[in-house]
Design an enzyme around this catalytic site. Structure first.
Site, mmCIF file in Angstrom:
data_model
loop_
_atom_site.group_PDB
_atom_site.id
_atom_site.type_symbol
_atom_site.label_atom_id
_atom_site.label_comp_id
_atom_site.label_asym_id
_atom_site.label_seq_id
_atom_site.Cartn_x
_atom_site.Cartn_y
_atom_site.Cartn_z
ATOM 1 N N TYR A 176 0.855 -1.180 0.000
ATOM 2 C CA TYR A 176 0.000 0.000 0.000
ATOM 3 C C TYR A 176 0.900 1.242 0.000
ATOM 4 O O TYR A 176 1.247 1.778 1.063
ATOM 5 C CB TYR A 176 -0.899 0.032 1.234
ATOM 6 N N PHE B 23 -14.211 -3.554 0.394
ATOM 7 C CA PHE B 23 -15.087 -2.928 -0.604
ATOM 8 C C PHE B 23 -16.550 -2.992 -0.165
ATOM 9 O O PHE B 23 -17.461 -3.068 -0.999
ATOM 10 C CB PHE B 23 -14.920 -3.562 -1.984
ATOM 11 N N GLY C 239 -18.110 -1.394 -3.330
ATOM 12 C CA GLY C 239 -18.776 -2.376 -4.173
ATOM 13 C C GLY C 239 -18.008 -2.640 -5.450
ATOM 14 O O GLY C 239 -16.792 -2.849 -5.445
#
Length: 299
Positions: free
Chosen positions: A69, A215, A219
């Site tokens: 990340y 998510f 989504g």
């Protein structure tokens, strides 16, 4: 609702092995920029550090991160270290290994089993820790995880890792991993409108394993965030509770089982407070059924 005054404790608790966490956690991916990884604009370092500290003030004690990340200027692990070290005894930091990026940010071949120790040690170095609370093996399309998970189990036995989990997994992966070492969590994409995932959700519940959906808000937008128009059903429930659609999505995730631990991520302090406050929303059974009907969520 007054999001700024709600603690993550309102969501309830779960145990990751011998570690107790509040069920609303925090995902660190969006700390580094306006979009995931090397896309978008790098975030202001001071704001990201402030968001992390505010998360802990609001009772968040489960943070999800990874050495991969990072953006052009920011590293999630470095930000966590700068913001939160020395770490509180009750703070659980979970990280992931498997995927790999080079110094320019380009994705390269995922780690072989013998390379996982190097990835674990890189997370240790960046976070400034002598052990990792939870390490999730991010599954990168392989049919069997036995070799990779076995390598992590050896690191667990050596004391570098406290607990193990898997990510992006199918039920057969869970069975393979559990045959080697205890699994405390499974991280998979899941949320309102998901057409898959319930088999793993149920398998985790059966074995007392945390299901950590990512998510949950974005989504199908995934790393890009919530980019699609919101469903009428979500908007209706949000209106009934004086909440945002994102809060309703998190509240629905929490209603999927006491073992569900959402990890919404943000670099915005207002969004952070709202995400945490979602743990206090109590959906009715009728509202849950309505939300289950969105896009095949019940399938």
């Amino acid at each position: 609702m007054t999001s700024g005054t709600v603690s993550a404790a309102a969501s309830g608790t779960w145990r990751l092995g011998d570690l107790t966490v509040n069920r609303i956690g925090f995902g660190a991916m969006r700390l580094t920029g306006s979009a995931a990884f090397h896309e978008g604009v790098p975030r202001d370092r001071g704001q990201s550090i402030a968001v992390l500290r505010r998360a802990v003030e609001l009772g968040v004690n489960h943070i999800d991160t990874a050495a991969f990340y990072f953006s052009r200027l920011r590293s999630a692990n470095e930000l966590i270290n700068a913001a939160l070290a020395p770490y509180a005894d009750d703070l659980v930091i979970a990280t992931k290994v498997g995927p790999a990026r080079d110094a320019s940010g380009e994705w390269v071949a995922s780690a072989r089993p013998e390379q996982l120790r190097g990835q674990v040690e890189e997370n240790l170095r960046q976070l400034g820790r002598d052990h990792l609370d939870v390490v999730n093996l991010r599954i990168m399309g392989q049919s069997s995880v036995s070799e990779h998970f076995g390598a992590l189990a050896e690191l667990r036995d050596a004391g570098l890792v406290r607990h193990l989990g898997i990510s992006n997994a199918r039920p057969e992966h869970l069975a393979q991993a559990r045959a080697i070492a205890p699994v405390v969590c499974v991280q998979n994409a899941f949320g309102i409108g998901s057409r898959s995932g319930r088999e793993m959700l149920a398998a985790c519940a059966e074995h007392g394993i945390a299901f950590v959906p990512f998510f949950s808000i974005a989504g199908q937008g995934r790393e890009a965030g919530a980019v699609q128009a919101e469903h009428d059903e979500v908007l209706a429930v949000a209106g009934a509770h004086g909440a945002s659609p994102a809060q309703v999505r998190l509240a629905w995730s929490l209603r999927q089982g006491a073992h569900v631990l959402p990890i919404p991520g943000t670099g915005n302090p207002d969004h952070l407070a709202a995400n945490v406050a979602a743990g206090a929303i109590r959906l009715t059974e009728q509202e849950v059924r309505l939300l289950d009907s969105v896009g095949g969520a019940a399938s």
